[in-house]
Design an enzyme around this catalytic site. Structure first.
Site, PDB file in Angstrom:
ATOM      1  CG  HIS A 171      -1.946   0.857   1.296  1.00  0.00           C
ATOM      2  ND1 HIS A 171      -1.534   2.193   1.852  1.00  0.00           N
ATOM      3  CD2 HIS A 171      -3.251   0.975   1.130  1.00  0.00           C
ATOM      4  CE1 HIS A 171      -2.862   2.752   1.764  1.00  0.00           C
ATOM      5  NE2 HIS A 171      -3.780   2.079   1.613  1.00  0.00           N
ATOM      6  CG  ASP A 248       0.697  -2.266   6.166  1.00  0.00           C
ATOM      7  OD1 ASP A 248      -0.408  -2.297   6.919  1.00  0.00           O
ATOM      8  OD2 ASP A 248       0.416  -1.627   5.015  1.00  0.00           O
ATOM      9  CD  GLN A 251      -6.917  -4.530   4.434  1.00  0.00           C
ATOM     10  OE1 GLN A 251      -7.906  -5.266   4.780  1.00  0.00           O
ATOM     11  NE2 GLN A 251      -7.056  -3.288   4.097  1.00  0.00           N
ATOM     12  CB  CYS A 415      -3.506   3.518  -1.758  1.00  0.00           C
ATOM     13  SG  CYS A 415      -4.718   4.628  -1.400  1.00  0.00           S
TER      14      CYS A 415
HETATM   15  N1  PMP Z   1      -1.717  -0.611   4.794  1.00  0.00           N
HETATM   16  C1  PMP Z   1      -2.660  -1.378   4.184  1.00  0.00           C
HETATM   17  C2  PMP Z   1      -2.270  -2.661   3.632  1.00  0.00           C
HETATM   18  C3  PMP Z   1      -4.077  -0.737   4.231  1.00  0.00           C
HETATM   19  O1  PMP Z   1      -5.083  -1.647   3.426  1.00  0.00           O
HETATM   20  C4  PMP Z   1      -4.276   0.424   4.478  1.00  0.00           C
HETATM   21  C5  PMP Z   1      -5.768   1.166   4.120  1.00  0.00           C
HETATM   22  N2  PMP Z   1      -6.474   0.740   2.838  1.00  0.00           N
HETATM   23  C6  PMP Z   1      -3.160   1.189   4.702  1.00  0.00           C
HETATM   24  C7  PMP Z   1      -2.005   0.567   4.873  1.00  0.00           C
HETATM   25  C8  PMP Z   1      -3.527   2.484   5.477  1.00  0.00           C
HETATM   26  O2  PMP Z   1      -4.432   2.464   6.444  1.00  0.00           O
HETATM   27  P1  PMP Z   1      -4.884   3.902   7.069  1.00  0.00           P
HETATM   28  O3  PMP Z   1      -5.535   4.531   5.931  1.00  0.00           O
HETATM   29  O4  PMP Z   1      -5.826   3.713   8.088  1.00  0.00           O
HETATM   30  O5  PMP Z   1      -3.501   4.647   7.535  1.00  0.00           O
END
Ligand code: PMP
Length: 458
Positions: A171, A248, A251, A415
């Protein structure tokens, strides 16, 4: 493949035991998928209640609303999950009965608010089996947690020429902070490639480790492909090569049982809003010695021990990384979300999502011109399915599903633009599932996809 939907519906429905009854021993239910008999075990929830998905859904007020005159089918939990009444009530009680700023007042309300927030911190620590509550730093979200590590740990430990290993499935939140760090320091970035069906190329990872990276940062579960990466193994390999590891968990923490001590992960980042909690609260877990050695990220307010006009010293963990007024209601709400998930039992959450994903993968086979990205088998992925349908633009697809059937899915690059580029795509559609997802909702999705094909063939 022939799938007995009703049987799966019952199996999914019984995965969490609720109702007034309690059961001492697990039940088994056999379901015919194609020619294979699959056994889904059903369990008493961790709170010893026998629970059905229909019961669980009653805890989520939003799920009973209509969209465009149709019952809402919410299939976008990977973007943000819905919230149970218990979370909403906990936050509302805080605002109605004991709101005050925390860590400042010596009067009852402030002490109650401080105690509630610190209790939430302990709940989160227990949820991921952190050794101490002070290893849980409250941030706004996963993105902020990763940026905190990149600025603070990265600034102190990464130098020109150092290698940072990432993957091509990250992401943007686990990519841009490292790009910025590399630009500031002159560090190098290298990326683990993926196989055709969306698994990390672990052979390539091993080769990258031979270059002795300073940091390895990867997503535990891909928000596009659903791939669950072998975190424990990858962390052990990285440590053997001398690297620090950030995972990270945006998920994974909402959907899998996580034990940070067993994983031996150095930093784990996740967001409250994807795990039944409110927006505006995220978590950075870190090993104590790492967090203690790190300089502050943001300055001001209670992150200090002593302040002079020209220099200051810093507070202990976790305050060192929590300047300014905290997200008090949100942290307490996250504590309630963790209570809710813990009562269900994360093993049960995972099992339900695998059953639902399995069912979705089977049912989607009936849709012509559908391409699914990521692992083919539900036991190797989480409850996220990205797909394209012929040459229909994913945004058009999402609009049709919404307008015609009240189905909410995500469409776009999620993203993860480098991953999209890898597949030579601008966007995909993505359906994602959670504790409240029913097989019937998958049926509505499939019906919607057939409808979209009809509309576009006119
Ligand atoms: N990492 C992953 C794998 C995600 O799916 C997301 C959210 N789509 C994020 C990071 C970012 O999360 P947040 O917008 O809550 O900061």
């Amino acid at each position: 493949m022939r799938v007995k939907r009703r049987a799966i519906s019952e199996a999914c429905g019984a995965l969490f035991n609720t109702s007034a009854r309690t059961r001492k021993s697990p039940l088994s239910m056999e379901i015919l998928i194609g020619n294979n008999m699959v056994t889904y075990d059903t369990f008493t929830g961790a709170d010893q209640k026998v629970r059905t998905i229909a019961d669980i859904r009653k805890d989520f007020p939003i799920l009973s609303r209509q969209v465009h005159g149709k019952p809402l089918v919410y299939l976008d939990s990977a973007a943000s999950s819905q919230k149970p009444q218990a979370v909403l009530d906990t936050m509302s009680t805080y605002y109605q009965t004991y709101h005050a700023n925390v860590h400042r007042g010596v009067y009852a309300l402030s002490e109650e608010a401080t105690a509630a927030m610190e209790k939430a911190r302990i709940k989160v620590a227990r949820f991921i089996n952190a050794h101490k509550g002070k290893q849980i730093i409250f941030t706004r979200n996963t993105t902020e947690s990763i940026n905190l590590v990149a600025y603070s740990w990265g600034g102190a430990n990464i130098h020109a020429g150092d290698l940072i290993v990432l993957t091509i499935m990250e992401h943007h939140s686990n990519l841009i902070p490292w790009q910025l760090l590399a630009q500031r320091t002159g560090a190098r970035l290298e990326f683990i490639p993926i196989t055709e069906d969306g698994f990390l190329r672990l052979d390539a990872y091993e080769q990258l480790l031979q270059q002795q990276p300073k940091l390895v940062a990867f997503t535990h579960m891909s928000n596009v492909l659903g791939t669950i990466n072998p975190a424990k193994q990858m962390i052990a390999q990285a440590h053997a090569a001398g690297a620090t590891v950030l995972v990270d968990g945006a998920q994974s923490v909402p959907h899998l049982p996580i034990d940070v001590q067993e994983l031996d992960v150095d930093f784990l980042c996740f967001s409250g809003h994807k795990m039944l909690g409110p927006t505006g609260i995220g978590v950075l877990y870190g090993k104590r010695e790492l967090l203690e050695a790190m300089p502050p990220f943001l300055g001001g307010s209670i992150m200090i021990r002593k302040v002079g006009l020209r220099e200051s010293t810093w507070n202990d963990l976790p305050e060192k990384f929590e300047p300014g007024t905290a997200s008090i209601a949100e942290s307490i709400g996250l504590g309630a979300a963790v209570d809710y998930l813990s009562a269900l039992g994360m093993e049960n959450v995972l099992r339900h999502e695998q059953a639902i994903t399995d069912y979705a993968l089977q049912q989607l086979q009936s849709v012509p011109e559908l391409t699914i990205y990521g692992p083919r088998s539900a036991d190797k992925r989480g409850g996220v399915i990205s797909f394209t349908l012929g040459d229909i633009h994913p945004h058009d697809l999402a609009s049709i599903l919404d307008q015609e059937l009240g189905v909410a899915i995500r469409a776009g690059h999620h993203c993860a633009q480098p991953l999209m580029e890898h597949f030579d795509l601008a966007a995909t559609a993505r359906a994602s599932f959670y504790v409240y997802t029913l097989p019937e909702e998958i049926d509505v999705l499939v019906q919607g996809l057939h409808k979209a094909l009809e509309i576009f063939s006119l």
